[in-house]
Scaffold this active site. Structure first.
Site, short mmCIF file in Angstrom:
data_model
loop_
_atom_site.label_atom_id
_atom_site.label_comp_id
_atom_site.label_asym_id
_atom_site.label_seq_id
_atom_site.Cartn_x
_atom_site.Cartn_y
_atom_site.Cartn_z
CB CYS A 404 7.04 7.19 -50.13
SG CYS A 404 7.29 7.54 -48.38
CG ASP A 434 2.08 -1.61 -34.80
OD1 ASP A 434 1.02 -1.11 -35.21
OD2 ASP A 434 2.14 -2.64 -34.10
CG ASP A 451 10.38 7.33 -43.45
OD1 ASP A 451 11.00 7.10 -44.50
OD2 ASP A 451 9.20 7.02 -43.26
CG ASP A 474 6.40 6.27 -39.19
OD1 ASP A 474 5.38 6.07 -39.87
OD2 ASP A 474 7.56 6.06 -39.60
N GLY A 524 22.77 14.53 -35.22
CA GLY A 524 22.54 13.72 -36.41
C GLY A 524 23.83 13.45 -37.14
CB SER A 526 25.82 16.05 -42.58
OG SER A 526 27.04 16.49 -42.03
#
Length: 724
Positions: A404, A434, A451, A474, A524, A526
């Site tokens: 982060c 939020d 994220d 989250d 997902g 890649s």
């Protein structure tokens, strides 16, 4: 400046022994392009055996004894896996580990040392400690000294084994106990006629030195059993002892016997090139290896001398070049500690002793340790002669942090979001502001978030665990139940074989974390890029109304479930300034899920997870959304070990100053206070709970194993944060 070369070979170092430590240092100065280097070791440090007697005697601290493998790996550009190797599959090219999936190799090297654990001696495992591995012995010795000083144990010790190691340690323990004000009663039990491994004249000198230290030396005596009272000898007599130490020879690690490796008496057979016999992909060195053509006693000097040859041969094997041979010297200078700051030197049958020789030993040992601590600054790649304005300034700033710490500042982000004109949808109940967006799906509340993390450790498995826990934060902060995850993975450029290995590690870790949380990975995307980046899009179902940041009330109490300081420690780790044990302890905590904590806090009035904008920034989000003020008890806020000291030294993440500007805090500007602006990765849940329920919730969190604390209270607005 050129793009990084693709990775094509995995080289795995099994064990953090002296040879491998020196190989890591040399690798950092001359890495082999295209090779990915990995070190596997049970802990983040490795004790230096040459200084063990001095440590036991009290001449060196534990920090002075330990080789920081995390710093060495950072210098070498290697990944560090903190785990025990427990097996090898040579056909598949896999190293089996105790706590995680196997690690693949193209080349591997063993430097796992030996053990003094006398497993076949009845009662030893329960009532005694081996002199090796050094970690357990050092810890047990410090506990014993404290017990003796407190009058909880008599100063009686039995050492099983009268070789040089047992003799050195007996005199070291006698010296330390005497320095503590005790009258030591130490007995060395040896099965032969005298001290093994040295000429008779040297043995007589050492025997006299033991007598001078008040150590009793029993020869031609064998231990039959260890009990809580001491050692039972053959014949029925016994030696009373509150501490029993095993130093009777060098024993191979038991798991090697369960493999198909070629062994002699449990030690790995190697050739003159340090390769395992009949297996050119494997090497071995140090005490765990047996060189049949040149058998030598187990001594650290051979491990140190083998390091340059192993370094060259690993590079050569990976590049397809010829290998060097290694022939250990026949004799070497032995420097043996005599308890106090006195040593005996022996070579070629000649022996002398005195304080000057201890100084010589100390100089040699500390020089070795400095070589592994004072790592050289390697030159940066050449910059272009002409660059656009501002480039030089940015390059001269701190290197971009990972995790982060690499996020865009909150002010920049808010400016961009304020210019958006999103399409209004009746099923989108909440959006930006939020932790996750809230959707109405046929009357069911679903939350969704995304994220990703720029890699800050070179271990894809650990990185994926932390990234998964981070993304779930989250969902947990919204009081929702994790549902589905999509993975977004960017790999550095590498061969198809390494791509497959890396993706296997990432998905194994992610599946473990999401599966335990009740979420399925549904697919997902890649791709390959400049560096490892791992992210997840996650959905969750809220069985009740989602917990927002806008429900806080005056009089509520703040609970934080996890320490702060990840940004500082990660930034310092990049600069090789953080202690390895602090880095590993923090990463281990970051990889632990918080689903049970979220369940405990499910009735919170407001909640968020502390991530990139720091504790102050995320608390300010609650204050602004709820129209309240916050008072923090700075001393009550949990902090990762090492973080405050590093902040005092001036280490900060690249996001620290933007965070500080965006969420000012009223109160003292101390290093601990500065950590309120430190960007967190996989940070804790920050929950606003009714005052009457706070203590019960905290008790549950502590029982679950979280480092939770009540850190402050909320009052009437306006939105601001004050320290008390």
């Amino acid at each position: 400046m050129h793009a990084p070369l693709p990775l094509t070979r995995d080289i795995v170092l099994i064990g953090g022994g002296h040879t491998h430590a020196l190989v890591l240092r040399k690798w950092g100065m001359a890495p082999l392009p295209g090779a990915r280097l990995t070190l596997i070791n049970p802990g983040p440090t490795a004790p230096y055996s040459g200084m063990l007697p001095g440590h036991i005697a009290g001449h060196y601290t534990r920090d002075e004894l330990d080789i920081d493998l995390i710093r060495l790996c950072r210098f070498a550009g290697a990944r560090m896996i903190v785990d025990h190797a427990v097996g090898i599959d040579r056909k598949q090219g896999l190293i089996h580990l105790n706590a995680r999936p196997p690690v693949a190799y193209d080349l591997a090297s063993f430097d796992i040392g030996i053990t003094a654990q006398m497993e076949r001696l009845p009662g030893f495992a329960k009532h005694a400690v081996g002199a090796k591995p050094l970690d357990a012995y050092s810890e047990r010795w410090q506990q014993f000294r404290a017990q003796v000083a407190a009058g909880q144990a008599p100063p009686s010790v039995a050492v099983i084994g009268g070789g040089v190691a047992g003799v050195e340690l007996s005199m070291a323990m006698a010296h330390a106990l005497r320095a503590d004000g005790a009258t030591p009663q130490i007995t060395v039990i040896e099965g032969s006629e005298g001290i093994g491994g040295v000429p008779p004249a040297t043995g007589r000198r050492l025997t006299r030195a033991m007598a001078d230290q008040g150590v009793t030396f029993l020869t031609n005596t064998r231990a039959q059993e260890v009990t809580s009272q001491g050692v039972v000898l053959e014949g029925g007599s016994s030696v009373q002892a509150a501490l029993v130490v095993g130093a009777a020879g060098a024993y191979p690690h038991g798991w090697l016997a369960m493999t198909d490796l070629p062994l002699t008496d449990g030690f790995i057979n190697i050739s003159d090139t340090l390769q395992v016999q009949d297996d050119p992909a494997l090497f071995a060195c140090g005490d765990c290896a047996h060189m049949a053509a040149h058998p030598r006693p187990k001594a650290g000097v051979f491990a140190v001398r083998a390091a340059p040859v192993l370094f060259d041969n690993l590079r050569a094997a990976a590049a397809g070049a010829p290998l060097r041979t290694f022939k250990p010297q026949r004799d070497y200078l032995k420097l043996i500690s005599l308890g106090g700051k006195v040593a005996l030197a022996e070579k070629l049958g000649l022996a002398v002793s005195g304080k000057l020789l201890w100084r010589l030993k100390n100089r040699i040992d500390t020089k070795f340790m400095r070589s592994l601590e004072e790592l050289p600054d390697m030159p940066a790649p050449d910059r272009p002669a002409v660059m656009a304005q501002g480039v030089t300034q940015m390059l001269d700033d701190k290197p971009l942090c990972g995790g982060c710490g690499a996020k865009v500042g909150s002010d920049v982000l808010q400016q961009s979001l304020s210019r958006l004109k999103p399409l209004a949808r009746p099923d989108l109940l909440t959006g930006a502001g939020d932790d996750a967006a809230v959707l109405d799906i046929g009357g069911q509340r679903q939350v969704i978030t995304t994220d990703h993390l720029r890699g800050f450790v070179d271990d894809p498995y650990l990185m994926a665990r932390i990234a998964a826990v981070h993304a779930l934060g989250d969902i947990w902060a919204m009081g929702a139940r994790p549902q589905v995850a999509l993975a977004q993975i960017i790999l550095p450029r590498m061969s198809p074989a390494l791509q497959a290995r890396t993706l296997d590690e990432v998905m194994a870790a992610a599946t473990d974390v999401f599966g335990a949380a009740g979420a399925a990975i549904a697919g997902g995307h890649s791709s390959m890029g400049a560096e490892l980046t791992i992210g997840f899009t996650v959905t969750g179902l809220a069985e009740t109304e989602p917990v927002l940041t806008s429900g806080a009330r005056p009089g509520d109490v703040l609970i934080l479930t996890r320490p702060i300081g990840t940004g500082v420690i990660l930034a310092a780790d990049m600069a090789r300034a953080a202690k390895g044990r602090h880095v590993v302890a923090m990463l281990d905590r970051m990889a632990q899920p918080q689903g049970d904590a979220a369940h405990t806090l499910r009735n919170a009035h407001a909640m968020t997870d502390v991530t990139g904008f720091g504790l102050a920034g995320h608390l300010m989000t609650i204050c602004r959304a709820s129209g309240v003020s916050a008072t923090l008890d700075l001393a009550a806020i949990p902090v990762y070990a090492g973080a405050e000291g590093l902040a005092e030294q001036g280490h900060h993440s690249t996001l620290f100053q933007p965070n500080r500007d965006a969420a000012p805090v009223f109160g003292p500007d101390s290093p601990r206070a500065q950590l309120l602006h430190d960007p967190q990765t996989a940070g804790g849940l920050l929950a606003v709970v009714p005052a009457g329920q706070a203590q019960a919730m905290l008790a549950d969190l502590l029982t679950q194993g979280h480092d939770a604390a009540i850190i402050g209270t909320l009052g009437e607005g306006p939105a601001q944060i004050t320290l008390c």
